[in-house]
Design a protein around this motif. Structure first.
Motif, PDB file in Angstrom:
ATOM      1  N   UNK A 107      31.391  28.049  24.957  1.00  0.00           N
ATOM      2  CA  UNK A 107      32.661  28.633  24.509  1.00  0.00           C
ATOM      3  C   UNK A 107      33.813  28.334  25.460  1.00  0.00           C
ATOM      4  N   UNK A 108      33.507  27.681  26.592  1.00  0.00           N
ATOM      5  CA  UNK A 108      34.552  27.371  27.558  1.00  0.00           C
ATOM      6  C   UNK A 108      34.886  28.527  28.488  1.00  0.00           C
ATOM      7  N   UNK A 109      34.034  29.559  28.506  1.00  0.00           N
ATOM      8  CA  UNK A 109      34.299  30.739  29.330  1.00  0.00           C
ATOM      9  C   UNK A 109      33.389  30.823  30.556  1.00  0.00           C
ATOM     10  N   UNK A 110      32.544  29.815  30.750  1.00  0.00           N
ATOM     11  CA  UNK A 110      31.638  29.834  31.901  1.00  0.00           C
ATOM     12  C   UNK A 110      32.454  29.681  33.184  1.00  0.00           C
ATOM     13  N   UNK A 111      32.129  30.497  34.171  1.00  0.00           N
ATOM     14  CA  UNK A 111      32.825  30.417  35.447  1.00  0.00           C
ATOM     15  C   UNK A 111      34.104  31.224  35.499  1.00  0.00           C
ATOM     16  N   UNK A 112      34.359  32.006  34.449  1.00  0.00           N
ATOM     17  CA  UNK A 112      35.524  32.881  34.409  1.00  0.00           C
ATOM     18  C   UNK A 112      35.015  34.323  34.473  1.00  0.00           C
ATOM     19  N   UNK A 113      35.575  35.101  35.364  1.00  0.00           N
ATOM     20  CA  UNK A 113      35.143  36.481  35.566  1.00  0.00           C
ATOM     21  C   UNK A 113      35.375  37.316  34.307  1.00  0.00           C
ATOM     22  N   UNK A 114      34.365  38.068  33.907  1.00  0.00           N
ATOM     23  CA  UNK A 114      34.463  38.949  32.738  1.00  0.00           C
ATOM     24  C   UNK A 114      35.455  40.084  32.949  1.00  0.00           C
ATOM     25  N   UNK A 115      35.708  40.453  34.195  1.00  0.00           N
ATOM     26  CA  UNK A 115      36.578  41.601  34.472  1.00  0.00           C
ATOM     27  C   UNK A 115      38.032  41.217  34.709  1.00  0.00           C
ATOM     28  N   UNK A 116      38.252  40.232  35.592  1.00  0.00           N
ATOM     29  CA  UNK A 116      39.639  39.921  35.979  1.00  0.00           C
ATOM     30  C   UNK A 116      40.155  38.606  35.402  1.00  0.00           C
ATOM     31  N   UNK A 117      39.307  37.875  34.704  1.00  0.00           N
ATOM     32  CA  UNK A 117      39.663  36.591  34.073  1.00  0.00           C
ATOM     33  C   UNK A 117      40.045  35.501  35.066  1.00  0.00           C
TER      34      UNK A 117
END
Length: 113
Positions: free
Chosen positions: A79-89
């Motif tokens: 989805x292209x969201x790997x390596x991005x923090x779930x909390x602070x983006x």
């Protein structure tokens, strides 16, 4: 290893191998206790057998949970969201992803609780 997909696949293979080993060990303990007439409650070795079964069962549950975490990380990668923090983006550091490829949070958010 800079490729997250390869890192996650390696993590998956290691976890599947660990789970297979744990399952084999568990099956072996169950089979050996079935073949004996040991009574876990009254046999001095019984507590050890029950403890080993419990330990292996807990480790297998942890391995299954880790496989689910790997699957979620693979989905985030797709989805292209790997390596991005779930909390602070914000981006999760490469060092953290190297140490924990399934990380969902950056170090700052993880240590904040």
């Amino acid at each position: 290893m800079d490729d997250p997909a390869a890192r996650l696949e390696c993590e998956r293979q290691e976890t599947v191998a660990r789970l297979s080993s744990l399952t084999g060990d568990f099956d072996q303990i169950v089979a050996s206790s079935r073949d004996s007439n040991a009574d876990d409650e009254h046999d001095p070795e019984g507590a050890t057998i029950a403890f080993e079964r419990s330990q292996l069962s807990a480790l297998a549950r942890q391995a299954h949970h880790h496989l689910a975490e790997i699957d979620a990380a693979v989905q985030r990668l797709a989805a292209g969201a790997y390596g991005i923090c779930d909390r602070c983006d914000r981006p999760i550091s490469e060092a953290r992803l190297q140490a924990r490829p399934v990380a969902r949070t950056c170090i700052g958010c993880a240590s904040a609780g």
